[in-house]
Each structure stands twice: as structure tokens, then as C-alpha cells.
Design an enzyme around this catalytic site. Structure first.
Site, short mmCIF file in Angstrom:
data_model
loop_
_atom_site.label_atom_id
_atom_site.label_comp_id
_atom_site.label_asym_id
_atom_site.label_seq_id
_atom_site.Cartn_x
_atom_site.Cartn_y
_atom_site.Cartn_z
N SER A 163 3.24 -2.12 26.51
CA SER A 163 2.58 -3.12 27.36
C SER A 163 3.25 -3.18 28.75
O SER A 163 3.34 -2.16 29.42
CB SER A 163 2.61 -4.47 26.64
OG SER A 163 1.84 -5.40 27.34
N ASP A 236 -7.11 -3.94 20.84
CA ASP A 236 -6.19 -4.68 21.73
C ASP A 236 -6.97 -5.81 22.40
O ASP A 236 -7.94 -5.56 23.12
CB ASP A 236 -5.61 -3.73 22.77
CG ASP A 236 -4.48 -4.35 23.58
OD1 ASP A 236 -4.54 -5.57 23.83
OD2 ASP A 236 -3.54 -3.63 23.96
N HIS A 267 -2.98 -5.85 20.09
CA HIS A 267 -2.00 -5.61 21.15
C HIS A 267 -0.58 -5.43 20.66
O HIS A 267 0.12 -4.55 21.12
CB HIS A 267 -2.05 -6.74 22.19
CG HIS A 267 -1.18 -6.47 23.38
ND1 HIS A 267 -1.46 -5.44 24.26
CD2 HIS A 267 -0.04 -7.04 23.83
CE1 HIS A 267 -0.53 -5.42 25.21
NE2 HIS A 267 0.34 -6.37 24.96
#
Ligand SMILES: *[C@@H]1O[C@H](CO)[C@@H](O)[C@H](O)[C@H]1NC(C)=O
Ligand SMILES: *[C@@H]1O[C@H](CO)[C@@H](O)[C@H](O)[C@H]1NC(C)=O
Length: 297
Positions: A163, A236, A267
Site C-alpha cells: 500500500s 481491494d 486491501h
């Protein structure tokens, strides 16, 4: 009378808008860098020994004078350690390095990698406040630690970012590609500016205020040579998987590009999806371990 009232109302509306704009500009780092989540992340950081890993905490001093905490977990026996690849791990926008020890455990114990991870400034027990410039300094500081370390500087180095950490890794590798053997990114975004309309729809008209831009779509174009693995969760909910697909397309590295998607992954649970660690192990085996070493074994 009515005119006066309208004027006052107008002034009031303008004042509120200006105030909100200023607040958003000033406090966007608090909004984007959720270092306090999950609760306790700024006061409690799990220790490697809780996962049977070597308890080596290194406090790094950045060139702008911030003390950040890192874990440096080196394989036992100097010769073994030198032959092992090293993973430099960059975490996402929540929590701290301690939350990622279960993943580090797999890298260290199952894959035989050396692992270095850090809590960015303002995360975990690291000093300072998070912002794009500072986090990039932290990453560079960790890299310099590795390139001066008597053992780690001889090892093959893999940058790994989840991320926000993907943006950190892309930026670092794009500026120091000669130091890296490979790059792995997971559920990361093209840029913060392009992410905000999806992640924070209420703010979509205020994107122009965003000064934390993280332009990964640019950084990735400055990576020319090393192999890359793209790990993408198709469910996600925070970063649309299209961002990962576009990063993959944008990359023109001459090294291998591997795309691995997880149809049920969200995610932050990608590491629990079937095939996750296998994909990383295979990527490392094919692209990072020295093949001649494998033949000797
Ligand atoms: C994803 O979830 C569906 C429904 O639960 C299941 O049928 C499928 O096998 C899962 N796919 C993977 C790769 O785990
Ligand atoms: C991961 O995501 C889920 C759902 O989006 C959330 O409930 C959970 O708290 C998150 N965990 C962390 C550590 O961010």
C-alpha cells in the site's frame, strides 16, 4: 435588514469554507497517515522474539535529525547470512512494523531471508511526524544502514512495500536502482492524488489541496532493470485494483515482470490468500537467489 442578514450569512459561509480548506491543508497528514490505528499502535510495538525471531532493534538517525526504530533480523552464521537475500520491508499507512512480524517470520524462517523493517517517522515508537518527504528520508536512511552493514551490504536486496509502503519502495528503488536486486509491491496506488477520489470520496473536489502526492506512476518509469512482482487483491476496497494494473502496464523494466492477483483478497488480507507466499518464494527463487549457489546445495 434582509440585505444585512444575507451579507452576514455570506461572510459566514466564506469563513467556514476557508477554515475547512485551511484545516484540510494543514491536517491532511493526520488524515492520510493513520499511525494511531489500530489503537495502541503508537505505544506498543510487538518484539521479534514474540515470533521466535532475533530481537535486534536498531535506532537510525536520519539526516534531518529524526530517530526512527527498525528491526534488523539477520540469518545465523555470517556465511549463511551473506548468501541470503535481504528483504527491506515498507509497511502501509496504518499500524507499525510490529504488526508485520508474522509476515517477517515467514520470510526469515521459511524462506531464509534476512529482514529489515522500520516504523516510519511518527509511527510506532519512532520520533517525528509522518509526511512524504520525511518518510522518503527514513527509507533512504534504512538503505544506507544496509549498504554500510558488514554483512547486509554483500546480500541481494529486495524492496517490499504494501500500500503506502509500495509508494515508498518505488520512490526509493527509482533513486537507487543499482542497490537492489528486485522489487515487490502489493495493493499500492498510482498517486495519492488519483487515489483520493476513491478512498475519500467526500474530498474529491478538494484534491488540488493534496500536497502529499506520492507519484508512483512516475517513479516506476525510472526503474529500468530489476525484476518486479506485482501482488494485487481484486477485492481491494481501499485502492482500486486498476491502480496496480496500470502500474504494471506503466513499468518498462527490462527485468521480469510478474503479475499475481488474488480473486478474494481485500486491501489488508492479501497475505492470507492462497498462493501468496508461494508467489513470493517462486519470484525470489527464480530471480534473486544466486542459481549457482542453489546448484551447490
Ligand atoms: C474465492 O471465493 C469463492 C467463494 O467463496 C470460492 O468459490 C473460490 O474458490 C475462492 N477463490 C480462491 C482462489 O480462493
Ligand atoms: C484491515 O481491513 C479491515 C477491513 O477493511 C479492517 O476491519 C481492519 O481493521 C484492518 N486492519 C488493519 C490492521 O488495518
Amino acid at each position: 435588514m434582509v440585505v444585512t442578514f444575507l451579507l452576514i450569512f455570506l461572510y459566514f459561509a466564506v469563513a467556514v469554507t476557508v477554515a475547512l480548506t485551511v484545516l484540510l491543508y494543514v491536517f491532511q497528514c493526520d488524515l492520510l497517515y493513520a499511525a494511531g490505528f489500530p489503537a495502541g499502535s503508537r505505544s506498543t510495538v510487538a518484539k521479534p522474539s514474540q515470533y521466535g525471531l532475533p530481537d535486534k532493534e536498531v535506532v537510525l538517525m536520519t539526516k534531518d535529525g529524526v530517530k526512527i526504530r527498525s528491526y534488523v533480523m539477520i540469518q545465523r552464521g555470517e556465511e549463511v547470512a551473506i548468501q541470503s537475500p535481504t528483504i527491506l520491508w515498507f509497511h502501509s499507512h496504518t499500524g507499525n512494523m510490529g504488526h508485520r512480524l508474522p509476515i517477517a517470520q515467514v520470510f526469515y524462517k521459511k524462506f531464509g531471508y534476512n529482514v529489515m523493517m522500520l516504523s516510519y517517522r511518527g509511527y510506532g515508537l519512532s520520533e517525528g511526524k509522518p509526511n512524504e518527504k520525511g518518510i522518503n528520508v527514513d527509507a533512504q536512511t534504512a538503505l544506507e544502514y544496509i549498504t554500510h552493514h558488514p554483512i547486509l551490504r554483500h546480500t541481494k536486496l529486495i524492496a517490499f512495500g504494501q500500500s503506502l509502503g509500495g509508494a515508498v519502495a518505488l520512490n526509493l528503488v527509482s533513486k537507487n536502482e543499482d542497490k537492489f536486486a528486485a522489487l515487490i509491491i502489493e495493493n499500492t496506488f498510482l498517486s495519492m492524488t488519483l487515489l483520493i477520489p476513491h478512498a475519500l470520496p467526500a474530498l474529491r473536489h478538494l484534491v488540488y489541496l493534496c500536497h502529499q502526492t506520492w507519484r508512483s506512476y512516475k517513479a516506476i518509469q525510472n526503474i529500468h532493470r530489476i525484476p518486479m512482482l506485482f501482488l494485487s487483491s481484486l477485492k481491494d476496497e481501499l485502492v482500486p485494483p486498476a491502480h496496480m494494473a496500470k502500474l504494471y502496464d506503466t513499468s518498462h523494466t527490462s527485468g521480469v515482470k510478474i503479475w499475481k492477483e488474488f480473486e478474494n483478497g481485500t486491501h489488508n488480507d492479501t497475505c492470507m490468500q492462497p498462493g501468496y507466499f508461494e508467489a513470493i518464494a517462486e519470484f525470489g527463487r527464480d530471480n534473486v537467489w544466486d542459481l549457482s549457489d542453489d546448484e551447490k546445495n
